[in-house]
Design a protein around this motif. Sequence first.
Motif, PDB file in Angstrom:
ATOM      1  N   LEU A  30       0.797  -1.232   0.000  1.00  0.00           N
ATOM      2  CA  LEU A  30       0.000   0.000   0.000  1.00  0.00           C
ATOM      3  C   LEU A  30       0.825   1.275   0.000  1.00  0.00           C
ATOM      4  O   LEU A  30       0.318   2.330   0.312  1.00  0.00           O
ATOM      5  CB  LEU A  30      -0.951   0.009   1.204  1.00  0.00           C
ATOM      6  CG  LEU A  30      -1.893  -1.176   1.313  1.00  0.00           C
ATOM      7  CD1 LEU A  30      -2.843  -0.981   2.490  1.00  0.00           C
ATOM      8  CD2 LEU A  30      -2.673  -1.398   0.034  1.00  0.00           C
ATOM      9  N   LYS A  31       2.074   1.191  -0.356  1.00  0.00           N
ATOM     10  CA  LYS A  31       2.938   2.369  -0.299  1.00  0.00           C
ATOM     11  C   LYS A  31       2.690   3.362  -1.429  1.00  0.00           C
ATOM     12  O   LYS A  31       2.963   4.536  -1.301  1.00  0.00           O
ATOM     13  CB  LYS A  31       4.397   1.927  -0.292  1.00  0.00           C
ATOM     14  CG  LYS A  31       4.735   1.123   0.958  1.00  0.00           C
ATOM     15  CD  LYS A  31       6.163   0.625   0.921  1.00  0.00           C
ATOM     16  CE  LYS A  31       6.482  -0.081   2.203  1.00  0.00           C
ATOM     17  NZ  LYS A  31       6.455  -1.503   2.120  1.00  0.00           N
ATOM     18  N   ALA A  32       2.163   2.886  -2.533  1.00  0.00           N
ATOM     19  CA  ALA A  32       1.942   3.748  -3.703  1.00  0.00           C
ATOM     20  C   ALA A  32       0.607   4.480  -3.587  1.00  0.00           C
ATOM     21  O   ALA A  32      -0.329   4.000  -2.953  1.00  0.00           O
ATOM     22  CB  ALA A  32       1.978   2.929  -4.981  1.00  0.00           C
ATOM     23  N   THR A  33       0.535   5.639  -4.196  1.00  0.00           N
ATOM     24  CA  THR A  33      -0.716   6.388  -4.228  1.00  0.00           C
ATOM     25  C   THR A  33      -1.317   6.408  -5.629  1.00  0.00           C
ATOM     26  O   THR A  33      -2.387   6.965  -5.838  1.00  0.00           O
ATOM     27  CB  THR A  33      -0.488   7.844  -3.760  1.00  0.00           C
ATOM     28  OG1 THR A  33       0.537   8.428  -4.555  1.00  0.00           O
ATOM     29  CG2 THR A  33      -0.109   7.871  -2.295  1.00  0.00           C
ATOM     30  N   ASP A  34      -0.624   5.814  -6.572  1.00  0.00           N
ATOM     31  CA  ASP A  34      -1.093   5.691  -7.945  1.00  0.00           C
ATOM     32  C   ASP A  34      -1.763   4.327  -8.087  1.00  0.00           C
ATOM     33  O   ASP A  34      -1.310   3.350  -7.498  1.00  0.00           O
ATOM     34  CB  ASP A  34       0.113   5.812  -8.894  1.00  0.00           C
ATOM     35  CG  ASP A  34      -0.298   5.889 -10.342  1.00  0.00           C
ATOM     36  OD1 ASP A  34      -1.050   5.003 -10.794  1.00  0.00           O
ATOM     37  OD2 ASP A  34       0.140   6.822 -11.026  1.00  0.00           O
ATOM     38  N   LYS A  35      -2.815   4.233  -8.873  1.00  0.00           N
ATOM     39  CA  LYS A  35      -3.553   2.974  -9.025  1.00  0.00           C
ATOM     40  C   LYS A  35      -2.787   1.911  -9.815  1.00  0.00           C
ATOM     41  O   LYS A  35      -3.123   0.738  -9.748  1.00  0.00           O
ATOM     42  CB  LYS A  35      -4.884   3.242  -9.730  1.00  0.00           C
ATOM     43  CG  LYS A  35      -5.823   4.104  -8.937  1.00  0.00           C
ATOM     44  CD  LYS A  35      -7.099   4.356  -9.716  1.00  0.00           C
ATOM     45  CE  LYS A  35      -8.013   5.308  -8.973  1.00  0.00           C
ATOM     46  NZ  LYS A  35      -9.280   5.520  -9.660  1.00  0.00           N
ATOM     47  N   LYS A  36      -1.784   2.303 -10.543  1.00  0.00           N
ATOM     48  CA  LYS A  36      -1.058   1.373 -11.412  1.00  0.00           C
ATOM     49  C   LYS A  36      -0.291   0.337 -10.603  1.00  0.00           C
ATOM     50  O   LYS A  36       0.315   0.642  -9.593  1.00  0.00           O
ATOM     51  CB  LYS A  36      -0.103   2.135 -12.329  1.00  0.00           C
ATOM     52  CG  LYS A  36      -0.813   2.995 -13.333  1.00  0.00           C
ATOM     53  CD  LYS A  36       0.154   3.757 -14.200  1.00  0.00           C
ATOM     54  CE  LYS A  36      -0.611   4.691 -15.112  1.00  0.00           C
ATOM     55  NZ  LYS A  36       0.226   5.635 -15.789  1.00  0.00           N
ATOM     56  N   GLY A  37      -0.327  -0.896 -11.087  1.00  0.00           N
ATOM     57  CA  GLY A  37       0.478  -1.960 -10.509  1.00  0.00           C
ATOM     58  C   GLY A  37      -0.180  -2.745  -9.390  1.00  0.00           C
ATOM     59  O   GLY A  37       0.322  -3.801  -9.002  1.00  0.00           O
ATOM     60  N   PHE A  38      -1.310  -2.276  -8.860  1.00  0.00           N
ATOM     61  CA  PHE A  38      -1.937  -2.993  -7.754  1.00  0.00           C
ATOM     62  C   PHE A  38      -2.488  -4.353  -8.185  1.00  0.00           C
ATOM     63  O   PHE A  38      -2.516  -5.295  -7.396  1.00  0.00           O
ATOM     64  CB  PHE A  38      -3.040  -2.151  -7.101  1.00  0.00           C
ATOM     65  CG  PHE A  38      -2.509  -1.139  -6.149  1.00  0.00           C
ATOM     66  CD1 PHE A  38      -2.217  -1.490  -4.842  1.00  0.00           C
ATOM     67  CD2 PHE A  38      -2.264   0.165  -6.554  1.00  0.00           C
ATOM     68  CE1 PHE A  38      -1.703  -0.557  -3.951  1.00  0.00           C
ATOM     69  CE2 PHE A  38      -1.751   1.102  -5.672  1.00  0.00           C
ATOM     70  CZ  PHE A  38      -1.467   0.739  -4.372  1.00  0.00           C
ATOM     71  N   GLY A  39      -2.915  -4.462  -9.435  1.00  0.00           N
ATOM     72  CA  GLY A  39      -3.441  -5.730  -9.930  1.00  0.00           C
ATOM     73  C   GLY A  39      -2.432  -6.862  -9.887  1.00  0.00           C
ATOM     74  O   GLY A  39      -2.798  -8.034  -9.743  1.00  0.00           O
ATOM     75  N   ASP A  40      -1.148  -6.524  -9.965  1.00  0.00           N
ATOM     76  CA  ASP A  40      -0.098  -7.551  -9.913  1.00  0.00           C
ATOM     77  C   ASP A  40      -0.072  -8.260  -8.565  1.00  0.00           C
ATOM     78  O   ASP A  40       0.430  -9.384  -8.469  1.00  0.00           O
ATOM     79  CB  ASP A  40       1.278  -6.926 -10.160  1.00  0.00           C
ATOM     80  CG  ASP A  40       1.400  -6.315 -11.547  1.00  0.00           C
ATOM     81  OD1 ASP A  40       0.635  -6.726 -12.452  1.00  0.00           O
ATOM     82  OD2 ASP A  40       2.247  -5.423 -11.723  1.00  0.00           O
ATOM     83  N   ASN A  41      -0.567  -7.611  -7.531  1.00  0.00           N
ATOM     84  CA  ASN A  41      -0.492  -8.172  -6.184  1.00  0.00           C
ATOM     85  C   ASN A  41      -1.849  -8.528  -5.576  1.00  0.00           C
ATOM     86  O   ASN A  41      -1.939  -8.781  -4.382  1.00  0.00           O
ATOM     87  CB  ASN A  41       0.266  -7.202  -5.272  1.00  0.00           C
ATOM     88  CG  ASN A  41       1.709  -7.083  -5.699  1.00  0.00           C
ATOM     89  OD1 ASN A  41       2.410  -8.075  -5.807  1.00  0.00           O
ATOM     90  ND2 ASN A  41       2.150  -5.863  -5.981  1.00  0.00           N
ATOM     91  N   VAL A  42      -2.891  -8.557  -6.401  1.00  0.00           N
ATOM     92  CA  VAL A  42      -4.198  -8.943  -5.890  1.00  0.00           C
ATOM     93  C   VAL A  42      -4.120 -10.384  -5.376  1.00  0.00           C
ATOM     94  O   VAL A  42      -3.505 -11.244  -5.999  1.00  0.00           O
ATOM     95  CB  VAL A  42      -5.304  -8.765  -6.955  1.00  0.00           C
ATOM     96  CG1 VAL A  42      -5.221  -9.812  -8.055  1.00  0.00           C
ATOM     97  CG2 VAL A  42      -6.680  -8.755  -6.334  1.00  0.00           C
ATOM     98  N   PHE A  43      -4.667 -10.634  -4.197  1.00  0.00           N
ATOM     99  CA  PHE A  43      -4.638 -11.952  -3.549  1.00  0.00           C
ATOM    100  C   PHE A  43      -3.226 -12.533  -3.495  1.00  0.00           C
ATOM    101  O   PHE A  43      -3.019 -13.735  -3.611  1.00  0.00           O
ATOM    102  CB  PHE A  43      -5.586 -12.940  -4.251  1.00  0.00           C
ATOM    103  CG  PHE A  43      -7.018 -12.519  -4.255  1.00  0.00           C
ATOM    104  CD1 PHE A  43      -7.731 -12.417  -3.073  1.00  0.00           C
ATOM    105  CD2 PHE A  43      -7.663 -12.211  -5.443  1.00  0.00           C
ATOM    106  CE1 PHE A  43      -9.069 -12.025  -3.074  1.00  0.00           C
ATOM    107  CE2 PHE A  43      -8.993 -11.818  -5.456  1.00  0.00           C
ATOM    108  CZ  PHE A  43      -9.694 -11.729  -4.267  1.00  0.00           C
TER     109      PHE A  43
END
Length: 195
Positions: A30-43
């Motif tokens: 959760l360190k980023a504030t941009d939405k990009k890249g979060f899908g790589d770490n879902v579940f």
Amino acid sequence: MEKFIKIISKAIPLAIENVDTDQIIPARFLKATDKKGFGDNVFRDWRFDKNGNTNLEFSLNNDLYSGSILIAGDNFGCGSSREHAAWALVGYGFKVIVSSFFADIFKGNALNNGLLPLQVSPSFLAVLMKTVKEKPETKIEVDLENQTISLSDINVSETFEIDAYKKTCMINGYDDIDYLLSKKEMIEAFESLRN
């Protein structure tokens, strides 16, 4: 946001109840504030073991399943109020999450990010889960305009509820600011009457 009117897609089953936002996107990402890249770490902690090896038994890693619809167990999105959970699911490619119950804050965050949290009855959820597990090629149709979800292969459908404002926003691809801008002429006309 993208417009959402109707979607026909295969689905991925996630037969786990009480999925909390820390499982959807672990806190360490959760360190980023941009939405990009979060899908790589879902579940992330379910998709991979502690050494980074793929967990082939987890449904998102099973080649039989694909699609932009996630069929989840009851009480999806409970736990902390992190909006990153919706970002991660959208980033992975999901457009619809189906469950028999959603945590309120997750539900709002999902709708604000163009992800439809579609609540169905427990009995309909059981039919969806069973059908998708047994026949991964099954396609599900979600019609937001008519508020229906259906399995055409077995001619089963159910209606669902959605806040009228959020429905308008999703169909038009609006966030809250876009919605206000769409009413600009009406707002200006009202203001001119007051002067």
